[in-house]
Design a protein around this motif. Structure first.
Motif, PDB file in Angstrom:
ATOM      1  N   GLU A   1       0.842  -1.195   0.000  1.00 26.86           N
ATOM      2  CA  GLU A   1       0.000   0.000   0.000  1.00 26.86           C
ATOM      3  C   GLU A   1       0.879   1.247   0.000  1.00 26.86           C
ATOM      4  O   GLU A   1       1.786   1.374   0.835  1.00 26.86           O
ATOM      5  CB  GLU A   1      -0.910   0.003   1.229  1.00 26.86           C
ATOM      6  CG  GLU A   1      -1.860   1.188   1.275  1.00 26.86           C
ATOM      7  CD  GLU A   1      -2.787   1.127   2.475  1.00 26.86           C
ATOM      8  OE1 GLU A   1      -2.778   2.096   3.269  1.00 26.86           O
ATOM      9  OE2 GLU A   1      -3.507   0.110   2.629  1.00 26.86           O
ATOM     10  N   VAL A   2       0.582   2.156  -0.922  1.00 29.45           N
ATOM     11  CA  VAL A   2       1.303   3.426  -1.003  1.00 29.45           C
ATOM     12  C   VAL A   2       0.954   4.243   0.238  1.00 29.45           C
ATOM     13  O   VAL A   2      -0.211   4.333   0.633  1.00 29.45           O
ATOM     14  CB  VAL A   2       0.907   4.197  -2.289  1.00 29.45           C
ATOM     15  CG1 VAL A   2       1.594   5.555  -2.337  1.00 29.45           C
ATOM     16  CG2 VAL A   2       1.238   3.371  -3.529  1.00 29.45           C
ATOM     17  N   THR A   3       1.976   4.827   0.875  1.00 30.52           N
ATOM     18  CA  THR A   3       1.757   5.624   2.080  1.00 30.52           C
ATOM     19  C   THR A   3       1.919   7.112   1.781  1.00 30.52           C
ATOM     20  O   THR A   3       2.390   7.502   0.719  1.00 30.52           O
ATOM     21  CB  THR A   3       2.741   5.212   3.197  1.00 30.52           C
ATOM     22  OG1 THR A   3       4.066   5.529   2.788  1.00 30.52           O
ATOM     23  CG2 THR A   3       2.622   3.724   3.516  1.00 30.52           C
TER      24      THR A   3
ATOM     25  N   ALA B   1       5.969   2.786   0.625  1.00 25.34           N
ATOM     26  CA  ALA B   1       4.854   1.851   0.754  1.00 25.34           C
ATOM     27  C   ALA B   1       5.097   0.936   1.945  1.00 25.34           C
ATOM     28  O   ALA B   1       6.212   0.860   2.475  1.00 25.34           O
ATOM     29  CB  ALA B   1       4.704   1.024  -0.529  1.00 25.34           C
TER      30      ALA B   1
END
Length: 185
Positions: free
Chosen positions: A129-131, A168
């Protein structure tokens, strides 16, 4: 040791069209780099991703972070991902990509518009998941690719396109391999 000439801003900007043409989805994982210690790199054909460890065997878990109150490793900085087209431009040779310090190099549009924070990518059997944590160039980046490259990736266009890359975290463990396709889910 071969001396590498750093590119000028004009030469870097000439590569923007190629970078903008990166796939919006279905990007090819071209390089996996594990950093067992500071300034050490291992190029891998296959790696394990784990929610508690990031890229297994990487030193992320031992690296203090100025972005956490207790300087513990930041959970949203497990993985550093760079667009392979940007790496190819600034490094000029695939053997130098690993000097960027990122772990994953994917031929994919990593712009804020295409993969905003919260975007999930299936990669091999893992999901990442991209942060929101920004990925900025630093003095090591300058030493390896030149001051103009730092200015390029940190320019307004560079920030919009995430030329320096994205951060991520791992949300589903799994195995990744060079040649895997990153798919938005």
């Amino acid at each position: 040791m071969t001396t590498v000439r750093h590119l000028t801003m004009t030469e870097l900007e000439a590569g923007l069209d190629e970078i903008r043409n990166a796939p919006k989805d279905g990007g090819l994982l071209q390089l996996i780099v594990r950093r067992p210690n500071v300034d050490q790199r291992e190029m891998l054909e296959e790696a394990e991703l784990h929610p508690a460890e990031g890229l297994v065997g990487d030193s992320w878990k031992q690296r203090p972070s100025s972005r956490t109150p207790d300087r513990s490793p930041h959970p949203e900085l497990q993985l550093n991902i760079m667009n392979a087209r940007v790496a190819a431009l600034v490094a000029q040779d695939k053997g130098r990509w690993q000097l960027a310090g990122d772990q994953l190099f994917i031929d994919m549009d990593l712009s804020a518009e295409n993969v905003p924070p919260g975007t999930r990518l299936a990669l091999g059997s893992a999901v990442i998941e991209v942060t929101e944590q920004p990925h900025n160039g630093c003095m090591k980046f300058v030493a390896r690719f030149g001051l103009e490259a730092l200015k390029f990736v940190n320019s307004p266009v560079g920030k919009q396109l995430h030329l320096r890359g994205i951060n991520a975290k791992v949300v589903q463990p799994g195995t990744i391999r060079v040649g895997d396709i990153a798919k938005k889910i």
